[in-house]
Design a protein around this motif. Structure first.
Motif, short mmCIF file in Angstrom:
data_model
loop_
_atom_site.label_atom_id
_atom_site.label_comp_id
_atom_site.label_asym_id
_atom_site.label_seq_id
_atom_site.Cartn_x
_atom_site.Cartn_y
_atom_site.Cartn_z
N ILE A 80 0.87 -1.17 0.00
CA ILE A 80 0.00 0.00 0.00
C ILE A 80 0.90 1.22 0.00
CG2 ILE A 80 -1.77 1.27 1.26
CD1 ILE A 80 -2.52 -1.46 2.57
N GLY A 81 0.75 2.06 -1.02
CA GLY A 81 1.56 3.27 -1.13
C GLY A 81 0.98 4.40 -0.30
N THR A 82 1.87 5.18 0.31
CA THR A 82 1.48 6.37 1.06
C THR A 82 2.28 7.55 0.54
OG1 THR A 82 3.14 6.04 2.77
CG2 THR A 82 1.00 5.00 3.12
N ASP A 83 1.94 8.74 1.00
CA ASP A 83 2.69 9.93 0.62
C ASP A 83 2.88 10.83 1.83
OD1 ASP A 83 0.22 11.09 0.98
OD2 ASP A 83 -0.05 11.68 -1.10
N PHE A 84 3.15 12.11 1.59
CA PHE A 84 3.44 13.05 2.68
C PHE A 84 2.26 13.22 3.64
CE2 PHE A 84 1.46 15.48 -0.63
CZ PHE A 84 0.68 16.40 0.03
N THR A 85 1.05 12.86 3.23
CA THR A 85 -0.11 13.01 4.12
C THR A 85 -0.12 11.97 5.23
OG1 THR A 85 -1.53 11.62 2.73
CG2 THR A 85 -1.50 13.99 2.26
N PHE A 86 0.69 10.92 5.09
CA PHE A 86 0.81 9.88 6.11
C PHE A 86 1.85 10.37 7.13
CE2 PHE A 86 1.99 5.55 7.65
CZ PHE A 86 0.73 5.15 8.06
#
Length: 171
Positions: A105-111
């Motif tokens: 599961i990919g995440t970005d800066f919002t995680f």
């Protein structure tokens, strides 16, 4: 004439800088995912439907209905400094008739976790690649079952998450 040329140069520079920053923002979660002999691109996920022979294909994330991520907000609180945090639980639901052995599961800066290692549980966090994967103690997600994990983030907005890769166990 020289004045118009300078305005044109400034316009081109502003345009190039804008394109650069748009690509940075857009690519935070759009890194390439290995799939078979190649890579999956933007808004695609790798579906490994025959792990024995390593047969994989790239599918559009929006067209894949065998797996579901459900993020549920539980509560928000503020610490003594006034910083706000929120607790979320995520259910990875397997709608297929095969067990899932691996998921990315990919995440970005919002995680933006409250604390890097202790604010996420029942899932493995790969901070180098911004991936969440099943922990080592979970062998698979059974057919028509789910796996539950949780996290605490700064603020009160659920982070962006994208299913990037799934491997099913073939009987």
């Amino acid at each position: 004439m020289n004045y118009n040329l300078n305005i044109f140069k400034i316009f081109i520079i502003i345009l190039m800088v804008s394109i650069y920053f748009i690509n940075i923002i857009r690519c935070d979660i759009d890194y390439k995912v290995p799939c078979g002999d190649g890579y999956c691109g933007f808004d695609q996920m790798c579906y490994n439907y025959n792990p024995v022979d390593d047969v994989s294909v790239c599918l559009l994330s929006d067209n894949f209905n065998l797996l579901e991520l459900v993020q549920s907000f539980e509560k928000t609180w503020s610490d003594h400094k006034g910083d706000e945090y929120s607790l979320f639980r995520v259910k990875i639901i397997n709608h297929s008739n095969k067990p899932i052995s691996h998921i990315y599961i990919g995440t970005d800066f919002t995680f933006d976790l409250k604390q890097q290692n202790s604010s996420v549980w029942n899932i493995r966090l790969d901070t180098w690649n911004n991936f969440l994967t099943l922990p080592n103690y979970v062998n698979s997600i059974r057919p028509y079952s789910y796996h539950l994990f949780g996290y605490i983030v700064r603020g009160n907005t659920s982070p962006n998450m994208v299913i990037r890769s799934i491997t099913y166990v073939d009987y």
